[in-house]
Design a protein around this motif. Structure first.
Motif, short mmCIF file in Angstrom:
data_model
loop_
_atom_site.label_atom_id
_atom_site.label_comp_id
_atom_site.label_asym_id
_atom_site.label_seq_id
_atom_site.Cartn_x
_atom_site.Cartn_y
_atom_site.Cartn_z
N MET A 1 47.25 33.49 35.05
CA MET A 1 46.73 32.43 35.91
C MET A 1 46.09 33.05 37.15
O MET A 1 46.12 32.47 38.20
CB MET A 1 47.84 31.48 36.27
CG MET A 1 48.48 30.82 35.08
SD MET A 1 47.93 29.16 34.89
CE MET A 1 49.20 28.29 35.73
N GLN A 2 45.48 34.16 36.93
CA GLN A 2 44.88 34.93 38.00
C GLN A 2 43.65 34.25 38.60
O GLN A 2 43.40 34.37 39.79
CB GLN A 2 44.50 36.30 37.43
CG GLN A 2 43.83 37.23 38.39
CD GLN A 2 43.54 38.56 37.70
OE1 GLN A 2 44.04 38.85 36.63
NE2 GLN A 2 42.74 39.37 38.33
N HIS A 3 42.90 33.52 37.81
CA HIS A 3 41.62 32.97 38.26
C HIS A 3 41.63 31.45 38.39
O HIS A 3 40.57 30.83 38.45
CB HIS A 3 40.51 33.38 37.30
CG HIS A 3 40.38 34.85 37.14
ND1 HIS A 3 39.82 35.65 38.11
CD2 HIS A 3 40.77 35.68 36.14
CE1 HIS A 3 39.85 36.90 37.71
NE2 HIS A 3 40.43 36.94 36.50
N ILE A 4 42.80 30.84 38.46
CA ILE A 4 42.90 29.39 38.46
C ILE A 4 42.19 28.76 39.66
O ILE A 4 41.52 27.74 39.53
CB ILE A 4 44.37 28.92 38.36
CG1 ILE A 4 44.44 27.46 37.93
CG2 ILE A 4 45.11 29.09 39.66
CD1 ILE A 4 44.18 27.28 36.49
N SER A 5 42.29 29.37 40.81
CA SER A 5 41.62 28.84 42.00
C SER A 5 40.10 28.88 41.83
O SER A 5 39.40 27.92 42.15
CB SER A 5 42.03 29.65 43.23
OG SER A 5 41.37 29.15 44.37
N GLU A 6 39.62 29.97 41.30
CA GLU A 6 38.18 30.12 41.07
C GLU A 6 37.67 29.09 40.05
O GLU A 6 36.61 28.49 40.23
CB GLU A 6 37.89 31.54 40.57
CG GLU A 6 36.43 31.83 40.34
CD GLU A 6 36.22 33.25 39.83
OE1 GLU A 6 35.21 33.45 39.16
OE2 GLU A 6 37.06 34.14 40.09
N VAL A 7 38.44 28.89 39.00
CA VAL A 7 38.06 27.93 37.97
C VAL A 7 38.06 26.52 38.54
O VAL A 7 37.13 25.74 38.29
CB VAL A 7 39.00 28.04 36.75
CG1 VAL A 7 38.78 26.90 35.78
CG2 VAL A 7 38.79 29.38 36.06
N CYS A 8 39.06 26.17 39.31
CA CYS A 8 39.11 24.84 39.94
C CYS A 8 37.93 24.62 40.87
O CYS A 8 37.32 23.54 40.88
CB CYS A 8 40.43 24.65 40.68
SG CYS A 8 41.81 24.33 39.59
N ASP A 9 37.59 25.64 41.65
CA ASP A 9 36.43 25.53 42.54
C ASP A 9 35.15 25.31 41.74
O ASP A 9 34.32 24.47 42.10
CB ASP A 9 36.28 26.79 43.40
CG ASP A 9 37.35 26.91 44.47
OD1 ASP A 9 38.04 25.89 44.73
OD2 ASP A 9 37.50 28.01 45.03
N LEU A 10 34.98 26.07 40.68
CA LEU A 10 33.80 25.94 39.84
C LEU A 10 33.70 24.55 39.23
O LEU A 10 32.64 23.91 39.28
CB LEU A 10 33.83 26.99 38.73
CG LEU A 10 32.70 26.93 37.70
CD1 LEU A 10 31.38 27.27 38.37
CD2 LEU A 10 32.99 27.88 36.56
#
Length: 73
Positions: A1-10
């Motif tokens: 779940m390393q990129h969850i923040s980035e994915v949510c922003d996208l």
């Protein structure tokens, strides 16, 4: 779940863009047809399709916001 923040922003950015785009189309058609006392079947169908697409975009945008809030991002 390393990129969850980035994915949510996208997804939030894309959801917001789609929401605004569908809102603009719907409002444009509503303004265009507002002066016309009797809409043709085609015009009424266009307006209804634009309204439905806008509501779909709004629901998707809201779902993204709730998921991001649930994940505390």
């Amino acid at each position: 779940m390393q990129h969850i923040s980035e994915v949510c922003d996208l997804l939030a950015i894309e959801g917001e863009r789609r929401y605004e785009e569908t809102r603009n189309v719907w409002q444009s058609l509503a303004g265009e047809f507002e002066d016309n006392a009797s809409l043709t079947v085609d015009e009424a169908n266009q307006l209804e399709a634009a309204r439905k697409e806008h509501h779909r975009a709004a629901k998707e945008y809201l779902a993204i916001a709730f998921k991001a809030k649930f994940l505390e991002i």
